[in-house]
Scaffold this active site. Sequence first.
Site, PDB file in Angstrom:
ATOM      1  N   LYS A 144       3.173   6.107  -5.006  1.00 64.17           N
ATOM      2  CA  LYS A 144       3.867   4.897  -5.479  1.00 64.17           C
ATOM      3  C   LYS A 144       3.478   4.664  -6.927  1.00 64.17           C
ATOM      4  CE  LYS A 144       4.716   2.064  -1.408  1.00 64.17           C
ATOM      5  NZ  LYS A 144       4.351   0.809  -0.717  1.00 64.17           N
ATOM      6  N   GLU A 186      -9.344  -3.384   0.202  1.00 66.17           N
ATOM      7  CA  GLU A 186      -8.403  -2.338   0.654  1.00 66.17           C
ATOM      8  C   GLU A 186      -9.070  -1.420   1.679  1.00 66.17           C
ATOM      9  OE1 GLU A 186      -5.190  -1.978  -0.067  1.00 66.17           O
ATOM     10  OE2 GLU A 186      -4.823  -2.985  -1.978  1.00 66.17           O
ATOM     11  N   LYS A 228      -4.706   6.980   4.713  1.00 67.24           N
ATOM     12  CA  LYS A 228      -3.526   6.801   3.854  1.00 67.24           C
ATOM     13  C   LYS A 228      -2.666   8.064   3.882  1.00 67.24           C
ATOM     14  CE  LYS A 228      -1.416   5.037  -0.095  1.00 67.24           C
ATOM     15  NZ  LYS A 228      -1.430   4.105  -1.173  1.00 67.24           N
ATOM     16  N   GLU A 238       8.462   4.991   2.695  1.00 71.19           N
ATOM     17  CA  GLU A 238       8.373   3.674   3.329  1.00 71.19           C
ATOM     18  C   GLU A 238       9.670   3.237   4.000  1.00 71.19           C
ATOM     19  OE1 GLU A 238       5.714   0.903   1.326  1.00 71.19           O
ATOM     20  OE2 GLU A 238       6.915  -0.739   2.114  1.00 71.19           O
ATOM     21  N   ARG A 242       4.936   3.335   6.814  1.00 70.72           N
ATOM     22  CA  ARG A 242       4.134   3.145   5.591  1.00 70.72           C
ATOM     23  C   ARG A 242       3.928   1.668   5.281  1.00 70.72           C
ATOM     24  NH1 ARG A 242       3.981   6.544  -0.077  1.00 70.72           N
ATOM     25  NH2 ARG A 242       2.474   5.177  -1.079  1.00 70.72           N
ATOM     26  N   ASN A 246       0.714  -2.197   3.945  1.00 68.05           N
ATOM     27  CA  ASN A 246       0.843  -3.481   3.262  1.00 68.05           C
ATOM     28  C   ASN A 246       0.254  -4.630   4.063  1.00 68.05           C
ATOM     29  OD1 ASN A 246       2.132  -2.528   0.928  1.00 68.05           O
ATOM     30  ND2 ASN A 246       4.031  -2.318   2.073  1.00 68.05           N
ATOM     31  N   HIS A 249      -0.552  -7.810   2.333  1.00 70.62           N
ATOM     32  CA  HIS A 249       0.073  -7.795   1.004  1.00 70.62           C
ATOM     33  C   HIS A 249       1.206  -8.805   0.843  1.00 70.62           C
ATOM     34  CE1 HIS A 249      -2.320  -4.226   0.529  1.00 70.62           C
ATOM     35  NE2 HIS A 249      -1.882  -4.022  -0.703  1.00 70.62           N
ATOM     36  N   HIS A 253       0.826 -10.818  -2.458  1.00 67.93           N
ATOM     37  CA  HIS A 253       1.746 -10.790  -3.602  1.00 67.93           C
ATOM     38  C   HIS A 253       2.194 -12.198  -3.989  1.00 67.93           C
ATOM     39  CE1 HIS A 253       2.836  -6.254  -3.030  1.00 67.93           C
ATOM     40  NE2 HIS A 253       1.667  -6.443  -3.585  1.00 67.93           N
ATOM     41  N   HIS A 267      -6.304  -8.357  -7.236  1.00 70.41           N
ATOM     42  CA  HIS A 267      -5.411  -7.859  -6.179  1.00 70.41           C
ATOM     43  C   HIS A 267      -6.152  -7.654  -4.851  1.00 70.41           C
ATOM     44  CE1 HIS A 267      -2.219  -5.718  -4.163  1.00 70.41           C
ATOM     45  NE2 HIS A 267      -3.045  -4.692  -3.948  1.00 70.41           N
TER      46      HIS A 267
HETATM   47  N1  GLY Z   1      -0.381   0.549  -1.380  1.00 70.94           N
HETATM   48  C1  GLY Z   1       0.519   0.717  -0.312  1.00 70.94           C
HETATM   49  C2  GLY Z   1       1.196   2.044  -0.303  1.00 70.94           C
HETATM   50  O1  GLY Z   1       0.839   2.918  -1.065  1.00 70.94           O
HETATM   51  O2  GLY Z   1       2.114   2.250   0.456  1.00 70.94           O
END
Ligand code: GLY
Length: 370
Positions: A144, A186, A228, A238, A242, A246, A249, A253, A267
């Site tokens: 991303k 995270e 991950k 996503e 995926r 989040n 998140h 956000h 963050h």
């Molecule tokens: N940080 C979330 C992702 O990479 O999908």
Amino acid sequence: MIETVHVPLGERAYDVRIGPGLLERAGAEVAPLLHRPRVWVVTDATVGPLHLDTLRAGLAPQGITLEALTLPAGEATKSWPHFETCVDWLLEQRVERRDIVIALGGGVIGDLVGFAAAVLRRGVRFVQIPTSLLAQVDSSVGGKTGINSVHGKNLIGAFHQPSLVLADTALLGTLPRRDLLAGYGEVVKYGLLGDAAFFDWLEVHGPKLADGDMADRIAAVRRSVEMKAEIVVRDETEQGDRALLNLGHTFCHALEKATGYSDRLLHGEGVAIGCALAFELSSRLGLCSQEAPSRVRAHLKDMGMRCDLADIPGDLPGAEALVDLMGQDKKVLDGKIRFILARGIGDAFVTSEVPCDEVLRLLNDGLTGR
Ligand code: GLY
């Protein structure tokens, strides 16, 4: 002591190398990718003075030279003007399609440079050298890339996988404790979303890891990256699973936007608070026991981290305004906000079926400190 997690994405496959001293041996790591012995490094004004000379020296034994661009540090750099500076610099430098661009820094630099690499000459390869814990466990892996818009975070970008990630865990020693703990938000997320045994392990090893235990740091980065990679391989762009990454998140956000992407809330701090809110919401909806959110908050507190809305300094907008900010999230589908909720620790799922009044009540209670 160097470990490797392979991200098996066919012709876009790559390795994430994890351990101390990778910057010193960057030449040996990067050389197999190069067609000519030159690289272009983009870094920021905090990381550059700390690590650029070590990278230069690490490339020298293989005869690799570097040119560097240093951008200002901070979230505001993830914007059109700095993106333009970066792309124009790479063009001025005559970076070619087969060359390698290196992102040396935290998530801001990794996301911006990855996006520049994605669009430069319709795509050049890039190497991530993440220097923050947050970037090592999350943003440097998975492809991303992007920048922020006035409409919200990460709304402009592309999927563009790196060709190699060098997560030098010795670099974590230069991080201020607040940044390290924000990145740890995270790490906790991975345990919460899909690996209860990892969360158990973090409850024991988290404090040692924060105090500098290298074996624990490597183990935490490795497990986070493994998780991950598994999810990214299942769902690179996503379309489904995926979104689990989040967890926390959607709340985060909105809170980051409400605090102006400033020092008031980093963050990873927003992710930690968002995870605590997601578990509290799950419990209120009868999806998981009340013990689960209590355990999440207890661990965050034990680590000296923020875990409540009341821990954010200064005023916040009301619950309705926060829900409105969530509506701008990329996870909105057919006008419905998608939440990541949990049936328990290590068992998260994606849903759009969350009653708005329950979210408003949760936020109101948090804002009034109840
Ligand atoms: N940080 C979330 C992702 O990479 O999908």
